[in-house]
Design a protein around this motif. Structure first.
Motif, short mmCIF file in Angstrom:
data_model
loop_
_atom_site.label_atom_id
_atom_site.label_comp_id
_atom_site.label_asym_id
_atom_site.label_seq_id
_atom_site.Cartn_x
_atom_site.Cartn_y
_atom_site.Cartn_z
N VAL A 37 0.81 -1.22 0.00
CA VAL A 37 0.00 0.00 0.00
C VAL A 37 0.84 1.27 0.00
CG1 VAL A 37 -0.26 0.35 2.49
CG2 VAL A 37 -2.15 0.90 0.97
N ILE A 38 2.10 1.16 0.40
CA ILE A 38 2.94 2.36 0.51
C ILE A 38 3.07 3.12 -0.81
CG2 ILE A 38 5.34 3.09 0.86
CD1 ILE A 38 5.40 1.16 3.25
N PRO A 39 3.20 2.43 -1.97
CA PRO A 39 3.28 3.21 -3.22
C PRO A 39 2.07 4.10 -3.49
CG PRO A 39 3.97 0.95 -3.58
CD PRO A 39 3.39 1.00 -2.22
N LEU A 40 0.93 3.78 -2.86
CA LEU A 40 -0.26 4.59 -3.05
C LEU A 40 -0.22 5.90 -2.29
CD1 LEU A 40 -3.07 1.88 -2.78
CD2 LEU A 40 -2.45 3.19 -4.82
N VAL A 41 0.68 6.00 -1.29
CA VAL A 41 0.65 7.15 -0.40
C VAL A 41 0.92 8.45 -1.16
CG1 VAL A 41 1.77 8.25 1.57
CG2 VAL A 41 1.21 5.82 1.65
N GLY A 42 2.01 8.48 -1.95
CA GLY A 42 2.34 9.70 -2.67
C GLY A 42 1.23 10.16 -3.59
N TRP A 43 0.66 9.20 -4.34
CA TRP A 43 -0.42 9.55 -5.27
C TRP A 43 -1.68 9.97 -4.52
CZ3 TRP A 43 -5.21 7.17 -5.78
CH2 TRP A 43 -5.99 7.62 -6.86
N SER A 44 -2.08 9.18 -3.52
CA SER A 44 -3.34 9.46 -2.83
C SER A 44 -3.29 10.76 -2.03
CB SER A 44 -3.71 8.29 -1.92
OG SER A 44 -2.69 8.04 -0.98
N VAL A 45 -2.13 11.09 -1.45
CA VAL A 45 -2.00 12.36 -0.74
C VAL A 45 -2.15 13.52 -1.71
CG1 VAL A 45 -0.38 13.86 0.48
CG2 VAL A 45 -0.68 11.50 1.22
N GLY A 46 -1.52 13.39 -2.88
CA GLY A 46 -1.66 14.45 -3.89
C GLY A 46 -3.07 14.57 -4.42
N ARG A 47 -3.77 13.45 -4.53
CA ARG A 47 -5.10 13.46 -5.14
C ARG A 47 -6.20 13.83 -4.14
NH1 ARG A 47 -6.77 10.98 -9.95
NH2 ARG A 47 -8.82 11.82 -10.48
N PHE A 48 -6.14 13.28 -2.94
CA PHE A 48 -7.22 13.45 -1.98
C PHE A 48 -6.84 14.29 -0.76
CE2 PHE A 48 -7.77 9.22 -3.96
CZ PHE A 48 -8.93 9.48 -4.67
N GLY A 49 -5.55 14.53 -0.55
CA GLY A 49 -5.10 15.30 0.60
C GLY A 49 -4.64 14.41 1.73
N ALA A 50 -3.66 14.89 2.47
CA ALA A 50 -3.07 14.10 3.54
C ALA A 50 -4.09 13.78 4.63
CB ALA A 50 -1.87 14.83 4.13
N ARG A 51 -4.99 14.72 4.90
CA ARG A 51 -5.97 14.52 5.99
C ARG A 51 -6.90 13.35 5.68
NH1 ARG A 51 -10.86 16.85 8.22
NH2 ARG A 51 -10.55 17.53 10.37
N ALA A 52 -7.41 13.30 4.45
CA ALA A 52 -8.32 12.22 4.06
C ALA A 52 -7.60 10.87 4.07
CB ALA A 52 -8.91 12.50 2.68
N VAL A 53 -6.37 10.85 3.58
CA VAL A 53 -5.61 9.60 3.56
C VAL A 53 -5.31 9.15 4.98
CG1 VAL A 53 -3.43 8.54 2.81
CG2 VAL A 53 -4.63 10.12 1.30
N TRP A 54 -4.98 10.09 5.85
CA TRP A 54 -4.69 9.75 7.25
C TRP A 54 -5.90 9.11 7.93
CZ3 TRP A 54 -0.92 9.07 10.58
CH2 TRP A 54 -1.16 9.20 11.95
N LEU A 55 -7.08 9.68 7.75
CA LEU A 55 -8.29 9.13 8.36
C LEU A 55 -8.63 7.76 7.78
CD1 LEU A 55 -10.51 12.33 8.62
CD2 LEU A 55 -9.60 10.99 10.53
N THR A 56 -8.43 7.58 6.48
CA THR A 56 -8.65 6.28 5.86
C THR A 56 -7.72 5.23 6.43
OG1 THR A 56 -9.38 7.33 3.80
CG2 THR A 56 -8.70 5.02 3.67
N ALA A 57 -6.44 5.60 6.59
CA ALA A 57 -5.46 4.67 7.14
C ALA A 57 -5.83 4.26 8.57
CB ALA A 57 -4.08 5.31 7.12
N LEU A 58 -6.24 5.23 9.38
CA LEU A 58 -6.65 4.92 10.76
C LEU A 58 -7.86 3.99 10.77
CD1 LEU A 58 -6.31 8.39 12.56
CD2 LEU A 58 -4.77 6.43 12.75
#
Length: 454
Positions: A71-92
């Motif tokens: 899942v780590i390769p998705l982090v750079g793309w998903s943060v750029g696309r959806f924002g770090a806050r949304a990705v952080w809440l999804t991960a939690l």
């Protein structure tokens, strides 16, 4: 001053704004970090309770690490696309769900599957933590922030084996997963208050082909490694290894030829500091995660310790890491990476040597001092490596650098775990402990490749 709606890409984050943000992500990160060591002392109990051999029960650790890697390769793309806050809440959310399901597992197979789900969340939590704090701190405060993060972050690994032993001896192994629930809920509550929203968005498309090639190649290679434990499996393991190598070669070739952005920005490896730092992160993953699987079993099976006593026996190592991370942070901003990494790996190698000659009658105090030295060495070495990865990059490259370096480190972690399981199954503890020393010594040699000038 930043407002709650300011972008975390802003490098002028004040100390007042940085503090609650750091606390927010660290509470969530501590849950994921706690899970890396709390499970270690449970493997012996899990093998007995779920009637599974060691070579199967090691997949409780390996499946978690592989899911993190995927899942780590998705982090750079998903943060750029959806924002770090949304990705952080999804991960939690994923990590919370995985933890609850692991606590309800009914067999080794179900536990391994639920650990993979938990790993998907944990795999995003840690790199998003690094990414957000690297952006917010800026280059001038990076070493100090990472030093503080290294110290606080090690509280979880220090507590993990001891807390795991208490929970296992008192309430059973299911509680080593359920203990994550309150930490994740607290981090979610803090996120709504203090985690800033992203204003900028990156509209680049996801590299789906790369997302298939890279994890499949890594899983195939690791599956081939675990297949080497028996002679009958060597032929199939060889074919699997060839297939895995082919998938990785296809991923690398395609990524370098693509005009569009790839899943991982492999062009970052043209930067010498990033390249050497990332290779060293792979080495640190192998040399730290492999023994994390081996040493609890060593204490429980050869020394006859309970889960709690094994956790206490391992505590000096993570205590050494935490203290070193706190002390070396101020120097990471002033000194080049090579001398600190060489000094750290030399100490770690020296601290590993007593285990090569250890027997069930070896003095426990000697082994505790050795683990303290080994942990301090890794604490000294890891921080300059982390700083080296980011130091010469543009701010816009930080998300992609985080993804690339973290996935390489997790591949090293999965490799180290699988390798230790195979060696332990084939040659017992004496051979496995010898290899633990040899791999740590290899890290000392590799540290010489880091930049020698600031």
């Amino acid at each position: 001053m930043n407002t709650p709606n300011a972008s975390p890409a802003t490098s002028a984050t004040t100390a007042r704004a940085l503090l609650p943000l750091t606390a927010t992500v660290l509470v969530g990160a501590m849950a994921a970090l706690l899970d890396t060591t709390i499970v270690a002392v449970a493997l012996d109990e899990l093998a007995r309770d779920l009637a599974a051999p060691v070579t199967m029960i090691q997949w409780v650790t390996t499946s978690y690490v592989l899911a993190m890697t995927a899942v780590i390769p998705l982090v750079g793309w998903s943060v750029g696309r959806f924002g770090a806050r949304a990705v952080w809440l999804t991960a939690l959310g994923l990590f919370l769900l995985g933890s609850i399901l692991c606590g309800a597992a009914w067999s080794a197979g179900s536990l391994i599957a639920f650990r993979a789900l938990q790993g998907l969340g944990g795999g995003m939590i840690l790199p998003v933590t690094q990414l957000v704090l690297a952006r917010a701190a800026g280059p001038e405060r990076l070493g100090r922030v990472m030093g503080t993060v290294g110290f606080v972050g090690q509280i979880a690994p220090i507590s993990g084996p001891v807390l795991g032993g208490v929970l296992i001896d008192g309430w059973g192994w299911r509680w080593i997963f359920l203990v994550n629930v309150p930490l994740v809920l607290v981090s979610m509550a803090m996120t709504w208050r203090w985690f800033p929203r992203d204003e900028e968005r990156d509209e680049r498309r996801l590299d789906l082909v790369g997302l298939l090639l890279l994890p499949a190649g890594v899983v195939a290679l690791l599956h081939a490694l675990t297949g080497l434990e028996t002679r009958a499996g060597i032929g199939a393991a060889t074919l699997t290894a060839v297939a895995g190598a082919g998938l990785l070669a296809a991923f690398i070739t395609r990524s370098l030829r693509r005009a569009e952005a790839s899943l991982l920005d492999l062009r970052l490896f043209a930067d010498r500091a990033f390249r050497s730092g990332t290779v060293m992160m792979f080495v640190l993953g192998v040399t730290s995660w492999g023994p994390m699987f081996l040493l609890p079993l060593y204490y429980q099976r050869l020394h006859g310790l309970s889960a709690l006593d094994a956790g206490l026996a391992l505590a000096p190592q993570t205590l050494g890491i935490a203290l070193a991370s706190l002390l070396v942070g101020r120097y990471a901003d002033r000194l080049p990476p090579r001398p600190l990494a060489l000094a750290g790996m030399a100490a770690a190698t020296l601290g590993t040597l007593p285990f090569v000659f250890a027997t069930p009658d070896t003095d426990a105090l000697l082994l505790s001092v050795a683990l303290l030295l080994r942990g301090a060495g890794f604490g000294v070495a890891s921080l300059p490596v982390s700083v080296a990865v980011y130091r010469t990059l543009r701010p816009a490259a930080i998300p992609h650098a985080t993804s690339a370096s973290t996935i390489v480190q997790r591949i090293g972690a999965a490799t180290g775990t699988a390798l230790m399981a195979v060696i332990l199954q084939a040659g017992g503890f004496a051979l496995a402990l010898t290899w633990m020393f040899l791999l740590t010594a290899t890290g000392l040699v590799m540290a010489a490749s880091l930049p020698g000038r600031k």
